[in-house]
Design an enzyme around this catalytic site. Structure first.
Site, PDB file in Angstrom:
ATOM      1  N   HIS A 115       0.837  -1.205   0.000  1.00 55.17           N
ATOM      2  CA  HIS A 115       0.000   0.000   0.000  1.00 55.17           C
ATOM      3  C   HIS A 115       0.875   1.260   0.000  1.00 55.17           C
ATOM      4  O   HIS A 115       0.679   2.169  -0.809  1.00 55.17           O
ATOM      5  CB  HIS A 115      -0.913  -0.021   1.240  1.00 55.17           C
ATOM      6  CG  HIS A 115      -1.728   1.230   1.412  1.00 55.17           C
ATOM      7  ND1 HIS A 115      -3.061   1.305   1.090  1.00 55.17           N
ATOM      8  CD2 HIS A 115      -1.394   2.470   1.881  1.00 55.17           C
ATOM      9  CE1 HIS A 115      -3.513   2.520   1.340  1.00 55.17           C
ATOM     10  NE2 HIS A 115      -2.508   3.243   1.836  1.00 55.17           N
ATOM     11  N   GLU A 116       1.843   1.277   0.902  1.00 56.04           N
ATOM     12  CA  GLU A 116       2.688   2.478   0.999  1.00 56.04           C
ATOM     13  C   GLU A 116       3.539   2.667  -0.250  1.00 56.04           C
ATOM     14  O   GLU A 116       3.797   3.793  -0.678  1.00 56.04           O
ATOM     15  CB  GLU A 116       3.562   2.396   2.255  1.00 56.04           C
ATOM     16  CG  GLU A 116       2.775   2.354   3.563  1.00 56.04           C
ATOM     17  CD  GLU A 116       1.795   3.516   3.725  1.00 56.04           C
ATOM     18  OE1 GLU A 116       2.091   4.617   3.233  1.00 56.04           O
ATOM     19  OE2 GLU A 116       0.722   3.306   4.327  1.00 56.04           O
ATOM     20  N   HIS A 119       1.684   4.570  -2.726  1.00 54.64           N
ATOM     21  CA  HIS A 119       1.817   6.029  -2.534  1.00 54.64           C
ATOM     22  C   HIS A 119       3.157   6.514  -3.086  1.00 54.64           C
ATOM     23  O   HIS A 119       3.224   7.532  -3.770  1.00 54.64           O
ATOM     24  CB  HIS A 119       1.745   6.372  -1.050  1.00 54.64           C
ATOM     25  CG  HIS A 119       0.380   6.238  -0.455  1.00 54.64           C
ATOM     26  ND1 HIS A 119      -0.755   6.664  -1.091  1.00 54.64           N
ATOM     27  CD2 HIS A 119      -0.028   5.728   0.747  1.00 54.64           C
ATOM     28  CE1 HIS A 119      -1.815   6.427  -0.314  1.00 54.64           C
ATOM     29  NE2 HIS A 119      -1.392   5.851   0.801  1.00 54.64           N
ATOM     30  N   HIS A 125      -5.364   7.430  -2.262  1.00 53.11           N
ATOM     31  CA  HIS A 125      -6.290   6.431  -1.731  1.00 53.11           C
ATOM     32  C   HIS A 125      -7.427   6.157  -2.708  1.00 53.11           C
ATOM     33  O   HIS A 125      -7.945   7.064  -3.349  1.00 53.11           O
ATOM     34  CB  HIS A 125      -6.848   6.895  -0.385  1.00 53.11           C
ATOM     35  CG  HIS A 125      -5.857   6.721   0.716  1.00 53.11           C
ATOM     36  ND1 HIS A 125      -5.808   7.521   1.826  1.00 53.11           N
ATOM     37  CD2 HIS A 125      -4.847   5.827   0.860  1.00 53.11           C
ATOM     38  CE1 HIS A 125      -4.827   7.126   2.621  1.00 53.11           C
ATOM     39  NE2 HIS A 125      -4.228   6.097   2.036  1.00 53.11           N
TER      40      HIS A 125
END
Lengths: 415, 80
Positions: A115-116, A119, A125
């Site tokens: 997930h990170e 980014h 998101h």
């Protein structure tokens, strides 16, 4: 999905600055490396690990306060991690969390890292609560994969993974019946001859024997898997296997056929028929010094460049002419990232230095030095010290590394 | 049960921290009730909760779930 920015390059380096105390180091590292792989599997991105100096993406764990990060963490629960958008590259995890892997307890490091990294690669998101890029952690998923919205997002930033190109004119597409085959009995790694050995993606060393494959590390052997359970569509009793960090392709040879995979996914159009080199190869290896694949059969070898149409008119050549002291008819072969080469035959192996000469004291015992077998009868062959093989390379790279050596001079030597 | 001021404050902090409430650059620092309700509605819609604009149990439970520290991009405009 939401796009927050993008890197102006697709080949990125990363560095793992520290690891959580709640997981064994190799488990934590594997989780982080896998997190990169989710993205590189669907977009034309590559990630190369560096152990020192600057890296594009830097992963670290810090507590409530950090002198290097203005965003504080809040102890267990709530905020788990945060990351900077491109082209900054910081990825931070809350070291107070119970980071775990392969369990419903705690917080799964692999999923949060993926997930990170999303980014860090430029995704914001997602509106989809089931997407990886959803803001809230939805718990451990044993069969985790990216949501279509995650894939669409990363491909909107970097494009789709381009179709593979290569010397595909060399082979002719064939069809192989995919009927069920009876697996051979589970082999004993401590006895018998290997079919093939390969330094694969992420520095993992794989040994193949009969219908089974297992990994080897400095600390021991991994569990035995059926070959077809890892590489769908691949038969057992292989002749040879080789992984090319240059192209990230894995080649498997058996009879007059070649199979090609990226990680565990077969390339379209494979298996193909081997047309320009002989069938029933003995062994294969990738030599990082000149970035070529070597194929061995009997007392001869072929040197093959994957990305150009190789002139095979001067091949095969005698093994002894290049690999001084190596055995003919090897059962398996592999090289390390530093250019050292290993040949395997029967119960013994030979270690060649970067000049491709067998080192003193070889051959040695495979079972003792590679398979962590401890026979009751003391082994009289020398082992250990700095000449003992390390089953894992020192530089673990998601997409492999390349050598800086001047290729032209090496090619001259080879020819 | 009636919510205490600490719970309300925590909810507003959450909405502010994750981008559902925008602190006005001018004027008084306090948020209008309608601004908070609108932010709650956006949060509830993005979280696939019942959209009421009220700080109900489900909404507060959702706010307690572990999450990423980056802001969310959801507001009435982006959700529309």
């Amino acid at each position: 999905y939401l796009m927050l920015g993008r890197w102006r390059k697709k080949h990125l380096t990363f560095r793992i600055l520290n690891l959580p105390s709640t997981l064994p180091l190799h488990t934590a590292r594997a989780a982080l490396l896998k997190a990169f792989e989710y993205w590189s599997n669907v977009a034309p991105l590559t990630f190369r690990e560096v152990k020192a100096g600057w890296a594009d993406i830097r992963l670290s764990f810090h507590g409530r306060q950090s002198p290097y990060c203005s965003n504080t963490f809040d102890g267990p629960g709530r905020v788990l991690a945060h990351a900077d958008i491109p082209e900054l590259g910081s990825v931070h995890f809350d070291e107070d969390e119970l980071w775990t892997e392969r369990t419903y307890q705690g917080v799964n490091l692999r999923i949060i890292a993926a997930h990170e990294l999303g980014h860090a690669l430029g995704l914001g998101h997602s509106r989809y609560t089931q997407a990886l890029m959803a803001p809230v952690y939805s718990g451990y998923q044993p069969h985790f994969k990216l949501h279509p919205d995650d894939v669409a997002g990363i491909q909107a930033l970097y494009g789709k993974k381009s179709p593979e190109t290569g010397d595909e004119q060399e082979e002719t597409e064939i069809t192989v019946p995919q009927g069920p085959t009876e697996p051979s009995p589970m082999p004993d790694p401590c006895s018998g001859e290997l079919d093939a050995i390969m330094l694969g993606p992420r520095g993992k060393t794989y040994a193949f024997k009969g219908s089974y494959v297992w990994t080897m590390t400095d600390s021991g052997l991994g569990p035995l898997f059926q070959v077809s359970a890892l590489w769908e569509g691949l038969p057992g009793n292989l002749d040879a296997a080789v992984y090319s960090p240059r192209t990230r392709w894995i080649y498997f040879f058996k009879g007059d056929k070649v199979w090609r995979y990226i990680n565990f996914k077969m390339s379209p159009g494979f298996p193909k028929k081997l047309n320009r080199v002989g069938p029933n190869l003995d062994a294969a290896l990738y030599w990082p010094v000149n970035q070529k694949v070597f194929l061995f059969k009997g007392s001869k070898y072929w040197q093959w460049d994957e990305l150009t149409r190789t002139d095979f008119s001067h091949y095969p050549k005698p093994i002894k002419g290049l690999f001084t002291g190596a055995p003919n008819q090897p059962s398996a072969a592999m090289s390390r990232q530093d250019g050292r080469v290993y040949f395997f035959k029967g119960k013994q192996y030979w270690h060649l230095n970067r000049q491709l000469r067998v080192q003193k004291g070889y051959p040695r015992d495979i079972a003792h030095n590679w398979m962590h077998c401890h026979p009751q009868i003391p082994d009289t062959t020398p082992s250990g010290g700095d000449t003992s093989p390390s089953a894992t390379g020192p530089d673990h790279s998601v997409t492999g590394t390349t050598s800086d050596t001047t290729l032209s001079s090496i090619d001259t030597t080879l020819n | 049960r009636a919510l205490g001021p600490a719970e309300k404050e925590a909810a507003v902090d959450y909405l502010l921290q994750y981008g559902y409430l925008q602190k006005p650059l001018e004027g008084p620092g306090d948020f209008k009730l309608e601004d908070i309700k609108q932010a709650l509605r956006a949060f509830q819609e993005a979280s696939e909760l019942s959209v009421s604009g009220q700080l109900d149990d489900a909404t507060r439970a959702r706010m307690r779930q572990p999450r990423c520290g980056l802001e969310d991009p959801f507001n009435q405009k982006t959700l529309k």
